[in-house]
Design a protein around this motif. Sequence first.
Motif, PDB file in Angstrom:
ATOM      1  N   ARG A 154      53.867  12.671   2.796  1.00 45.78           N
ATOM      2  CA  ARG A 154      52.656  12.093   2.042  1.00 45.78           C
ATOM      3  C   ARG A 154      51.771  12.523   1.520  1.00 45.78           C
ATOM      4  O   ARG A 154      50.770  12.140   0.942  1.00 45.78           O
ATOM      5  N   VAL A 155      52.081  14.236   1.923  1.00 50.11           N
ATOM      6  CA  VAL A 155      50.674  14.772   1.164  1.00 50.11           C
ATOM      7  C   VAL A 155      50.998  15.131  -0.152  1.00 50.11           C
ATOM      8  O   VAL A 155      52.330  16.012  -0.167  1.00 50.11           O
ATOM      9  N   GLY A 156      50.434  15.064  -1.014  1.00 49.17           N
ATOM     10  CA  GLY A 156      50.094  15.255  -2.366  1.00 49.17           C
ATOM     11  C   GLY A 156      49.461  16.671  -2.579  1.00 49.17           C
ATOM     12  O   GLY A 156      50.304  17.780  -3.305  1.00 49.17           O
ATOM     13  N   ALA A 157      48.478  16.712  -2.356  1.00 48.29           N
ATOM     14  CA  ALA A 157      47.535  17.803  -2.498  1.00 48.29           C
ATOM     15  C   ALA A 157      46.878  18.421  -1.334  1.00 48.29           C
ATOM     16  O   ALA A 157      46.455  16.930  -0.822  1.00 48.29           O
ATOM     17  N   TRP A 170      48.829   9.142  -3.202  1.00 51.40           N
ATOM     18  CA  TRP A 170      49.794  10.318  -2.134  1.00 51.40           C
ATOM     19  C   TRP A 170      48.311  10.538  -0.794  1.00 51.40           C
ATOM     20  O   TRP A 170      47.039  10.138  -1.844  1.00 51.40           O
ATOM     21  N   HIS A 171      48.441  11.209  -0.415  1.00 49.52           N
ATOM     22  CA  HIS A 171      47.199  11.821   0.494  1.00 49.52           C
ATOM     23  C   HIS A 171      46.836  12.893  -0.164  1.00 49.52           C
ATOM     24  O   HIS A 171      47.382  13.551  -0.245  1.00 49.52           O
ATOM     25  N   VAL A 172      45.347  13.590   0.071  1.00 53.40           N
ATOM     26  CA  VAL A 172      45.026  14.432  -0.191  1.00 53.40           C
ATOM     27  C   VAL A 172      44.375  15.092   0.936  1.00 53.40           C
ATOM     28  O   VAL A 172      43.410  13.590   1.625  1.00 53.40           O
ATOM     29  N   VAL A 173      44.398  15.928   1.391  1.00 50.08           N
ATOM     30  CA  VAL A 173      43.272  16.493   2.746  1.00 50.08           C
ATOM     31  C   VAL A 173      42.679  16.866   2.362  1.00 50.08           C
ATOM     32  O   VAL A 173      43.000  18.156   1.662  1.00 50.08           O
ATOM     33  N   TYR A 174      42.210  17.726   3.690  1.00 48.97           N
ATOM     34  CA  TYR A 174      41.280  19.358   3.561  1.00 48.97           C
ATOM     35  C   TYR A 174      41.965  20.142   4.905  1.00 48.97           C
ATOM     36  O   TYR A 174      41.659  19.513   6.013  1.00 48.97           O
ATOM     37  N   GLU A 175      41.965  21.024   4.303  1.00 46.94           N
ATOM     38  CA  GLU A 175      42.753  22.021   5.706  1.00 46.94           C
ATOM     39  C   GLU A 175      41.062  23.269   5.653  1.00 46.94           C
ATOM     40  O   GLU A 175      40.926  24.382   4.323  1.00 46.94           O
TER      41      GLU A 175
END
Length: 756
Positions: free
Chosen positions: A446-449, A529-534
Amino acid sequence: MLVLMFASVLMVEAYVNAEFAPDSAQTTGGAGSIPESVQNGGPIIDTTNGGARSFGLPKKTIALTFDDGPDPRWTPAIDAVLRKHHVPGTFFVVGTQVARHPDIVRDLVNAGDEIGIHSFTHPQMVKLPKWRQEIEYSHTQMAIVNATGRKSNLLRFPYSSTVAAIDDDNWKLMRDAGRLGYLTILTESDSKDWDKPGVDKILDNATPKDDTGTISLWHDAGGDRSQTVAALDRFIPLMKERGFEFVTVSEGLRRTLAERDPAASVTGNPPATKADRQRGLALTAAIAIADRTVDGLAVLFLIVGVLTVIRTLALFILAARHARKRRSAAWTWGERVTDPVSVIVPAYNEKEGIEAAVQSLADGDHVGGIEVVVVDDGSSDNTADLVRAMRLPNVRVVQIPNGGKPNALNTGVAMASHDLIVMVDGDTVFEKESLGRLVQPFADPRVGAVAGNVKVGNRNSLVARWQHIEYVIGFNLDRRLYDVLRCMPTIPGAIGAFRREALRQAGGMSHDTLAEDTDVTMALCRAGWHVVYEERARAWTEAPATLKQLWTQRYRWSYGTMQAMWKHRRSLFERGPSGRFGRLGLPLVALFGVALPLLAPIIDLLTIYGLVFLDRTETLIAWVAMLGLQFITAAVAFRLDKEKITPLWTLPLQQFAYRQLMYLVLIQSGLTALTGARLRWHKLRRAGTAGAAAPAGVAGVQAVGPVPVVDPVKPLGRDELVRPRGVASVPPNPYLDTPAQRDQDFLQASKHGILP
């Protein structure tokens, strides 16, 4: 102009809001140069035309006088008592209150009462210079004229009392006032209602001891006047029973003069001229504007406070939740991602830092393999030559005519060999583990970016330290919040990763705004899309080292953010993922990214106002409390980011310089957006210090020998996509040196209009 306007408005407001004590402080003193005729005379003193005469009221007459009003509550209540008993009063008014409550004064005149001047701001008149004294009279006069259409010839100084209390300073005041045409009105009996001694005591103080006429002092403002109202309601009938008649001051004076000259005439409130009315209207309008402005600022101050508290609480709660989740031993993105990665580096005149950036990327430890595509966007320096001379086997160089950063990024995506795309600024260096960590969230389909953790590398200057604090608090801490809420508005251009399919659905990098990273991130969120923070994927960038460069950068950022918000405004009304982002993400950016910074100057503005015109102690306590809240937020952010808190010693200084610059930048950006002006991209000068504060071993670049001379601006031909002109030999590149790969690259580039 805005600063001048607000300064003028606040000066007006400070002037008209000068605090005063009630008329309990009375001048004591005695003779000197005061004529005997005045010392032994009555409470009405005439110094007009250079004279020095005094008058009292006829026997069995009382002039009820009221000071310090009008008050919206107590003046009408007192006047109702006067109407009940059919007696007039003389109200010595404060000009600022007349300007704010003209209808009350107008009603008094219409009811047969008389109006006198009691100064504009109720100061100790003897402490003011002569020009300021005259302003106190004239401004009150203008306020009365605007309210009633009439002027006043009667004047009572604040804190004045009886004839016995006149001293040399007050006598000079009276003479100066007489030259302006005013009669000075003192008192003979003081109810002392200002002291709130009780109704019986007020009656005792106000009651004449004999049948002599008297000017009686009462108050219709300055606090709770319920005792005054009750005492007055009893006082008037008692005096009428004793045979006293109630008159206005000017009527009492007329009767006194009539005993000597039957034709004598006294008018306390003569009609005003048209010019007087115009000046009165201008003054009242200025005060109204100042009042409304400051009232509006107070409301905005409350909004800022509420937004600040909400943001702080949200950051503490959600960022802490994000940190706890990531620190959990059970936390994982899923199966380890080992797919190869293509890194796109758009470069325009990046000779100072391009070698360090490319070296750090090429040396990444991602197990799936790393391809670095450097897209030279028409540089006029030797950026491309420096990269070629490094002879790194997994690095490709593409030169195109200058077309802007979005075009360079789209070109790099078209040239990329893999489906996982990382975009990096040309002045940014990566830690060795950053690439591998950055792409791990793609284990979730689901993560796109993915947004990485941007660090300021050049922290040697004060301006850079302030940006370091801002990056840790304002950017990285915010990203934790947005990650939890699943409405990330921006993937930083310095370190961001994308799925190729997600980029395709978002339409690639757009030229529509000056913040292409924000634009594409919002598009990804709207696409579902899910956009997450790493936060473990860290990149070190070179922040602007001067205020001018910082202004240029932030002007573009803030204006571009506004453009992106406007571009995606339809998401507010859509359904599905787009509507979710529009009704959650956009409001958060609007409130915390635009509205709060735009309104934050109000805190500083009212702080300065409070230090100059209000209680300094309370103002300082409020300001220190706000600074303390920022310190707590900063400490939490630095702890979560595992940063040393040493730079936070500059946080107080940041309030006096850096924040103001950011205010002005945002204001200018807002005005630019409102006027529809276009803003061009400004290239910042780099010093190649992005990795100065990075951990040891990051971005070490060794010399690679002389750089071949080539034309970096001219578009490359088909074969030159593979082997640059002027380079005798290039180490084999597994991503480039096959006929099939060359044909594919040429076709992809042609589709994007890259080659002739």
